[in-house]
Scaffold this motif. Sequence first.
Motif, PDB file in Angstrom:
ATOM      1  N   VAL A 146       3.952  17.448 -13.789  1.00 56.55           N
ATOM      2  CA  VAL A 146       3.011  17.710 -12.694  1.00 56.55           C
ATOM      3  C   VAL A 146       2.836  16.458 -11.842  1.00 56.55           C
ATOM      4  N   LEU A 147       2.660  15.299 -12.484  1.00 56.65           N
ATOM      5  CA  LEU A 147       2.524  14.051 -11.735  1.00 56.65           C
ATOM      6  C   LEU A 147       3.773  13.782 -10.896  1.00 56.65           C
ATOM      7  N   GLY A 148       4.954  14.028 -11.460  1.00 59.24           N
ATOM      8  CA  GLY A 148       6.204  13.842 -10.727  1.00 59.24           C
ATOM      9  C   GLY A 148       6.323  14.779  -9.536  1.00 59.24           C
ATOM     10  N   LEU A 149       5.899  16.022  -9.704  1.00 59.77           N
ATOM     11  CA  LEU A 149       5.944  16.976  -8.597  1.00 59.77           C
ATOM     12  C   LEU A 149       4.981  16.586  -7.480  1.00 59.77           C
ATOM     13  N   VAL A 150       3.801  16.099  -7.848  1.00 58.52           N
ATOM     14  CA  VAL A 150       2.841  15.628  -6.838  1.00 58.52           C
ATOM     15  C   VAL A 150       3.423  14.430  -6.093  1.00 58.52           C
ATOM     16  N   ALA A 151       4.024  13.484  -6.820  1.00 60.18           N
ATOM     17  CA  ALA A 151       4.640  12.316  -6.183  1.00 60.18           C
ATOM     18  C   ALA A 151       5.796  12.735  -5.284  1.00 60.18           C
ATOM     19  N   MET A 152       6.581  13.718  -5.714  1.00 60.01           N
ATOM     20  CA  MET A 152       7.692  14.206  -4.902  1.00 60.01           C
ATOM     21  C   MET A 152       7.177  14.836  -3.611  1.00 60.01           C
ATOM     22  N   GLY A 153       6.114  15.649  -3.730  1.00 58.41           N
ATOM     23  CA  GLY A 153       5.531  16.269  -2.539  1.00 58.41           C
ATOM     24  C   GLY A 153       4.977  15.241  -1.573  1.00 58.41           C
ATOM     25  N   ALA A 154       4.288  14.231  -2.108  1.00 59.13           N
ATOM     26  CA  ALA A 154       3.745  13.171  -1.258  1.00 59.13           C
ATOM     27  C   ALA A 154       4.869  12.393  -0.581  1.00 59.13           C
ATOM     28  N   SER A 155       5.939  12.144  -1.308  1.00 56.94           N
ATOM     29  CA  SER A 155       7.085  11.427  -0.733  1.00 56.94           C
ATOM     30  C   SER A 155       7.743  12.227   0.379  1.00 56.94           C
ATOM     31  N   ALA A 156       7.834  13.533   0.197  1.00 60.19           N
ATOM     32  CA  ALA A 156       8.462  14.384   1.212  1.00 60.19           C
ATOM     33  C   ALA A 156       7.648  14.402   2.501  1.00 60.19           C
ATOM     34  N   LEU A 157       6.330  14.257   2.380  1.00 58.96           N
ATOM     35  CA  LEU A 157       5.459  14.267   3.558  1.00 58.96           C
ATOM     36  C   LEU A 157       5.344  12.899   4.223  1.00 58.96           C
ATOM     37  N   MET A 158       5.756  11.849   3.519  1.00 53.75           N
ATOM     38  CA  MET A 158       5.627  10.480   4.025  1.00 53.75           C
ATOM     39  C   MET A 158       6.649  10.220   5.134  1.00 53.75           C
ATOM     40  N   ASP A 159       6.232   9.498   6.140  1.00 57.97           N
ATOM     41  CA  ASP A 159       7.134   9.079   7.208  1.00 57.97           C
ATOM     42  C   ASP A 159       8.072   8.005   6.646  1.00 57.97           C
ATOM     43  N   PHE A 160       9.367   8.246   6.696  1.00 59.49           N
ATOM     44  CA  PHE A 160      10.333   7.318   6.103  1.00 59.49           C
ATOM     45  C   PHE A 160      10.291   5.937   6.748  1.00 59.49           C
ATOM     46  N   ARG A 161       9.793   5.844   7.992  1.00 58.57           N
ATOM     47  CA  ARG A 161       9.718   4.532   8.648  1.00 58.57           C
ATOM     48  C   ARG A 161       8.731   3.612   7.943  1.00 58.57           C
ATOM     49  N   LEU A 162       7.789   4.187   7.216  1.00 60.74           N
ATOM     50  CA  LEU A 162       6.863   3.379   6.416  1.00 60.74           C
ATOM     51  C   LEU A 162       7.631   2.631   5.333  1.00 60.74           C
ATOM     52  N   LEU A 163       8.623   3.286   4.728  1.00 61.57           N
ATOM     53  CA  LEU A 163       9.432   2.629   3.705  1.00 61.57           C
ATOM     54  C   LEU A 163      10.205   1.452   4.283  1.00 61.57           C
ATOM     55  N   LYS A 164      10.613   1.570   5.533  1.00 58.53           N
ATOM     56  CA  LYS A 164      11.327   0.477   6.193  1.00 58.53           C
ATOM     57  C   LYS A 164      10.439  -0.766   6.266  1.00 58.53           C
ATOM     58  N   ARG A 165       9.169  -0.559   6.605  1.00 60.41           N
ATOM     59  CA  ARG A 165       8.234  -1.683   6.687  1.00 60.41           C
ATOM     60  C   ARG A 165       7.862  -2.226   5.310  1.00 60.41           C
ATOM     61  N   LEU A 166       7.893  -1.369   4.308  1.00 59.36           N
ATOM     62  CA  LEU A 166       7.495  -1.778   2.961  1.00 59.36           C
ATOM     63  C   LEU A 166       8.649  -2.301   2.110  1.00 59.36           C
ATOM     64  N   ALA A 167       9.879  -2.174   2.583  1.00 57.79           N
ATOM     65  CA  ALA A 167      11.049  -2.511   1.773  1.00 57.79           C
ATOM     66  C   ALA A 167      11.009  -3.940   1.241  1.00 57.79           C
ATOM     67  N   LEU A 168      10.786  -4.910   2.108  1.00 56.45           N
ATOM     68  CA  LEU A 168      10.773  -6.306   1.662  1.00 56.45           C
ATOM     69  C   LEU A 168       9.589  -6.610   0.746  1.00 56.45           C
ATOM     70  N   PRO A 169       8.343  -6.224   1.100  1.00 56.34           N
ATOM     71  CA  PRO A 169       7.238  -6.474   0.164  1.00 56.34           C
ATOM     72  C   PRO A 169       7.435  -5.790  -1.200  1.00 56.34           C
ATOM     73  N   LEU A 170       7.983  -4.577  -1.195  1.00 56.79           N
ATOM     74  CA  LEU A 170       8.257  -3.899  -2.464  1.00 56.79           C
ATOM     75  C   LEU A 170       9.291  -4.659  -3.288  1.00 56.79           C
ATOM     76  N   MET A 171      10.323  -5.165  -2.623  1.00 59.27           N
ATOM     77  CA  MET A 171      11.369  -5.903  -3.328  1.00 59.27           C
ATOM     78  C   MET A 171      10.823  -7.198  -3.910  1.00 59.27           C
ATOM     79  N   ILE A 172      10.013  -7.904  -3.138  1.00 57.29           N
ATOM     80  CA  ILE A 172       9.411  -9.150  -3.626  1.00 57.29           C
ATOM     81  C   ILE A 172       8.509  -8.863  -4.825  1.00 57.29           C
ATOM     82  N   ALA A 173       7.687  -7.825  -4.731  1.00 57.75           N
ATOM     83  CA  ALA A 173       6.803  -7.460  -5.837  1.00 57.75           C
ATOM     84  C   ALA A 173       7.602  -7.087  -7.082  1.00 57.75           C
TER      85      ALA A 173
END
Length: 171
Positions: free
Chosen positions: A17-44
């Motif tokens: 259930v948690l995985g399905l909720v995360a999948m749904g949230a990911s599908a609704l997320m604007d992928f350009r947000l991941l572009k901005r978060l890529a470097l901070p996520l990698m550093i973390a």
Amino acid sequence: HDGNSTFYVLRQLRWVVLGLVAMGASALMDFRLLKRLALPLMIATVLLLLLVLIFGQENLGSRRHLIGTSVQPSEIAKVTIIIYIAYWLSSKGNRLKAISDGLAPFGVMLGMVALLIALQPDFDTTALIVLTALVMFFIAGADNKQLAIIVLLVGLTFWLAVSNSDYAARR
């Protein structure tokens, strides 16, 4: 577990259930947000991989977990490396075929993450991350010569690491 025959089924169901909720949230997320978060996520992620080597609890010959067994940075790295490499490869364009703009920085970046995971040691996750990154590099437009160099270096490095690891020999 107090005779509860459904304990494991219910536990797995919660994660589904948690995985399905995360999948749904990911599908609704604007992928350009991941572009901005890529470097901070990698550093973390790199910091978490370093922390697990320093502060992680040893269990069965490996050091993979932080905070008991609830946080395993190498699992986070599986997702983070895909996001970061996708961002990095998209920023290279035609320069990807140049050794100085493509192969060298890709090798250093991937090698750093792979080394931090292999030192835990977690060779399965290391191999999965490296293979995924190589496929992404190939699909992005790397030429066969670059891929041959990387595959040769990765194969040699992996063989040396596994053959010189007591942990791998026991497994």
